[in-house]
Write a protein that holds these residues in place. Sequence first.
Motif, PDB file in Angstrom:
ATOM      1  N   GLY A  73     -11.392  12.479  -6.088  1.00 41.52           N
ATOM      2  CA  GLY A  73     -11.162  11.136  -5.558  1.00 41.52           C
ATOM      3  C   GLY A  73     -11.524  10.929  -4.100  1.00 41.52           C
ATOM      4  N   TYR A  74     -11.886  12.008  -3.391  1.00 40.47           N
ATOM      5  CA  TYR A  74     -12.240  11.870  -1.975  1.00 40.47           C
ATOM      6  C   TYR A  74     -13.360  10.852  -1.813  1.00 40.47           C
ATOM      7  CZ  TYR A  74     -13.808  13.001   2.723  1.00 40.47           C
ATOM      8  OH  TYR A  74     -14.161  12.907   4.038  1.00 40.47           O
ATOM      9  N   GLY A  75     -13.186   9.912  -0.928  1.00 37.46           N
ATOM     10  CA  GLY A  75     -14.195   8.876  -0.707  1.00 37.46           C
ATOM     11  C   GLY A  75     -13.876   7.568  -1.417  1.00 37.46           C
ATOM     12  N   THR A  76     -12.811   7.554  -2.230  1.00 40.28           N
ATOM     13  CA  THR A  76     -12.396   6.320  -2.889  1.00 40.28           C
ATOM     14  C   THR A  76     -11.856   5.355  -1.831  1.00 40.28           C
ATOM     15  OG1 THR A  76     -11.825   7.536  -4.903  1.00 40.28           O
ATOM     16  CG2 THR A  76     -10.876   5.342  -4.653  1.00 40.28           C
ATOM     17  N   THR A  77     -12.191   4.080  -1.959  1.00 44.96           N
ATOM     18  CA  THR A  77     -11.741   3.080  -0.989  1.00 44.96           C
ATOM     19  C   THR A  77     -10.985   1.951  -1.683  1.00 44.96           C
ATOM     20  OG1 THR A  77     -13.802   1.808  -1.112  1.00 44.96           O
ATOM     21  CG2 THR A  77     -13.660   3.543   0.589  1.00 44.96           C
ATOM     22  N   PHE A  78     -10.182   1.245  -0.899  1.00 45.77           N
ATOM     23  CA  PHE A  78      -9.448   0.083  -1.391  1.00 45.77           C
ATOM     24  C   PHE A  78      -9.690  -1.061  -0.427  1.00 45.77           C
ATOM     25  CE2 PHE A  78      -5.813  -2.745  -1.733  1.00 45.77           C
ATOM     26  CZ  PHE A  78      -5.655  -2.854  -3.105  1.00 45.77           C
ATOM     27  N   THR A  79     -10.131  -2.185  -0.950  1.00 47.01           N
ATOM     28  CA  THR A  79     -10.290  -3.376  -0.121  1.00 47.01           C
ATOM     29  C   THR A  79      -9.351  -4.464  -0.614  1.00 47.01           C
ATOM     30  OG1 THR A  79     -12.148  -4.182  -1.439  1.00 47.01           O
ATOM     31  CG2 THR A  79     -12.686  -2.927   0.523  1.00 47.01           C
ATOM     32  N   TRP A  80      -8.845  -5.204   0.332  1.00 46.85           N
ATOM     33  CA  TRP A  80      -7.925  -6.310   0.071  1.00 46.85           C
ATOM     34  C   TRP A  80      -8.493  -7.531   0.763  1.00 46.85           C
ATOM     35  CZ3 TRP A  80      -3.990  -7.701  -2.820  1.00 46.85           C
ATOM     36  CH2 TRP A  80      -3.159  -8.738  -2.415  1.00 46.85           C
ATOM     37  N   HIS A  81      -8.794  -8.561  -0.010  1.00 45.09           N
ATOM     38  CA  HIS A  81      -9.339  -9.791   0.572  1.00 45.09           C
ATOM     39  C   HIS A  81     -10.612  -9.454   1.370  1.00 45.09           C
ATOM     40  CE1 HIS A  81      -8.318 -13.706   2.972  1.00 45.09           C
ATOM     41  NE2 HIS A  81      -9.249 -13.907   2.071  1.00 45.09           N
ATOM     42  N   SER A  82     -11.435  -8.565   0.801  1.00 43.59           N
ATOM     43  CA  SER A  82     -12.707  -8.081   1.362  1.00 43.59           C
ATOM     44  C   SER A  82     -12.549  -7.237   2.625  1.00 43.59           C
ATOM     45  CB  SER A  82     -13.673  -9.246   1.645  1.00 43.59           C
ATOM     46  OG  SER A  82     -13.941  -9.946   0.461  1.00 43.59           O
ATOM     47  N   GLN A  83     -11.332  -6.841   2.962  1.00 42.72           N
ATOM     48  CA  GLN A  83     -11.073  -6.022   4.155  1.00 42.72           C
ATOM     49  C   GLN A  83     -10.687  -4.607   3.715  1.00 42.72           C
ATOM     50  OE1 GLN A  83     -11.184  -6.782   7.650  1.00 42.72           O
ATOM     51  NE2 GLN A  83     -10.987  -4.567   7.648  1.00 42.72           N
ATOM     52  N   LEU A  84     -11.405  -3.609   4.211  1.00 36.92           N
ATOM     53  CA  LEU A  84     -11.101  -2.220   3.901  1.00 36.92           C
ATOM     54  C   LEU A  84      -9.734  -1.856   4.479  1.00 36.92           C
ATOM     55  CD1 LEU A  84     -12.363   0.394   2.688  1.00 36.92           C
ATOM     56  CD2 LEU A  84     -13.089   0.943   5.007  1.00 36.92           C
ATOM     57  N   ILE A  85      -8.904  -1.191   3.684  1.00 28.99           N
ATOM     58  CA  ILE A  85      -7.609  -0.710   4.164  1.00 28.99           C
ATOM     59  C   ILE A  85      -7.821   0.721   4.641  1.00 28.99           C
ATOM     60  CG2 ILE A  85      -5.181  -0.277   3.609  1.00 28.99           C
ATOM     61  CD1 ILE A  85      -6.063  -3.238   3.319  1.00 28.99           C
ATOM     62  N   GLY A  86      -7.531   0.974   5.902  1.00 27.45           N
ATOM     63  CA  GLY A  86      -7.767   2.291   6.484  1.00 27.45           C
ATOM     64  C   GLY A  86      -6.574   3.215   6.367  1.00 27.45           C
ATOM     65  N   GLU A  87      -6.831   4.494   6.625  1.00 23.76           N
ATOM     66  CA  GLU A  87      -5.807   5.534   6.702  1.00 23.76           C
ATOM     67  C   GLU A  87      -5.073   5.778   5.384  1.00 23.76           C
ATOM     68  OE1 GLU A  87      -5.650   7.384   9.428  1.00 23.76           O
ATOM     69  OE2 GLU A  87      -7.092   6.090  10.438  1.00 23.76           O
ATOM     70  N   LEU A  88      -5.701   5.495   4.243  1.00 23.89           N
ATOM     71  CA  LEU A  88      -5.043   5.723   2.955  1.00 23.89           C
ATOM     72  C   LEU A  88      -5.090   7.196   2.574  1.00 23.89           C
ATOM     73  CD1 LEU A  88      -6.229   2.674   0.811  1.00 23.89           C
ATOM     74  CD2 LEU A  88      -4.006   3.035   1.916  1.00 23.89           C
ATOM     75  N   THR A  89      -4.005   7.668   1.999  1.00 21.94           N
ATOM     76  CA  THR A  89      -3.943   9.031   1.473  1.00 21.94           C
ATOM     77  C   THR A  89      -3.812   9.030  -0.043  1.00 21.94           C
ATOM     78  OG1 THR A  89      -1.541   9.085   1.779  1.00 21.94           O
ATOM     79  CG2 THR A  89      -2.919   9.967   3.576  1.00 21.94           C
ATOM     80  N   ARG A  90      -3.448   7.890  -0.612  1.00 19.25           N
ATOM     81  CA  ARG A  90      -3.294   7.777  -2.066  1.00 19.25           C
ATOM     82  C   ARG A  90      -3.458   6.332  -2.495  1.00 19.25           C
ATOM     83  NH1 ARG A  90       0.953   6.334  -5.137  1.00 19.25           N
ATOM     84  NH2 ARG A  90       0.901   6.966  -7.294  1.00 19.25           N
ATOM     85  N   ILE A  91      -4.251   6.137  -3.542  1.00 17.15           N
ATOM     86  CA  ILE A  91      -4.364   4.838  -4.207  1.00 17.15           C
ATOM     87  C   ILE A  91      -3.837   5.059  -5.615  1.00 17.15           C
ATOM     88  CG2 ILE A  91      -5.915   3.017  -5.013  1.00 17.15           C
ATOM     89  CD1 ILE A  91      -7.876   3.940  -2.770  1.00 17.15           C
ATOM     90  N   GLY A  92      -2.771   4.383  -5.958  1.00 19.90           N
ATOM     91  CA  GLY A  92      -2.148   4.568  -7.264  1.00 19.90           C
ATOM     92  C   GLY A  92      -3.039   4.091  -8.397  1.00 19.90           C
ATOM     93  N   SER A  93      -2.567   4.322  -9.599  1.00 19.80           N
ATOM     94  CA  SER A  93      -3.360   3.989 -10.779  1.00 19.80           C
ATOM     95  C   SER A  93      -3.185   2.538 -11.192  1.00 19.80           C
ATOM     96  CB  SER A  93      -2.961   4.900 -11.945  1.00 19.80           C
ATOM     97  OG  SER A  93      -1.603   4.695 -12.276  1.00 19.80           O
ATOM     98  N   VAL A  94      -4.231   2.009 -11.804  1.00 21.34           N
ATOM     99  CA  VAL A  94      -4.137   0.735 -12.490  1.00 21.34           C
ATOM    100  C   VAL A  94      -3.614   1.091 -13.871  1.00 21.34           C
ATOM    101  CG1 VAL A  94      -5.417  -1.237 -13.402  1.00 21.34           C
ATOM    102  CG2 VAL A  94      -6.048  -0.250 -11.189  1.00 21.34           C
ATOM    103  N   SER A  95      -2.444   0.593 -14.214  1.00 24.19           N
ATOM    104  CA  SER A  95      -1.766   1.015 -15.437  1.00 24.19           C
ATOM    105  C   SER A  95      -1.397  -0.207 -16.272  1.00 24.19           C
ATOM    106  CB  SER A  95      -0.514   1.828 -15.080  1.00 24.19           C
ATOM    107  OG  SER A  95       0.128   2.279 -16.235  1.00 24.19           O
TER     108      SER A  95
END
Length: 138
Positions: A9-31
Amino acid sequence: MPATAADIGYGTTFTWHSQLIGELTRIGSVSLTTTKVDATTLDTPDSYKEYMPGLIDPGDLALEGWLDPDDAGQVLLLADMNARSEQAWVITFPAGISSATWGGNGYVVGFAAGDATPEGLVPFTATIALSDKPALTP
């Protein structure tokens, strides 16, 4: 095909309202879960309950990372929570996972700064309630 180091998962990113969220250590699952609707009748054969699928619940998505008050994405998460505004989100996986994306809409239902300790980074968590059908794009 066996998994390789490129599949992590290294390199996975999360954007919110087209803005990258920085300093993430974990993005949970879509369940996604489907509710189970009891369709049993008084003349159901063999004394077994009968069920049918109900509505699909997109659930919540958890984020964890290091608190950074200068990160525009983290600031936006908190601002949108306070404004109670629904926004678009996208998870982008690295090339080893076919550069797939999950995306949809949601709203922030939780934001917390963690414990401050003498030698540790201050964590943060956020919870996104998914508000529609998410799309998985290969």
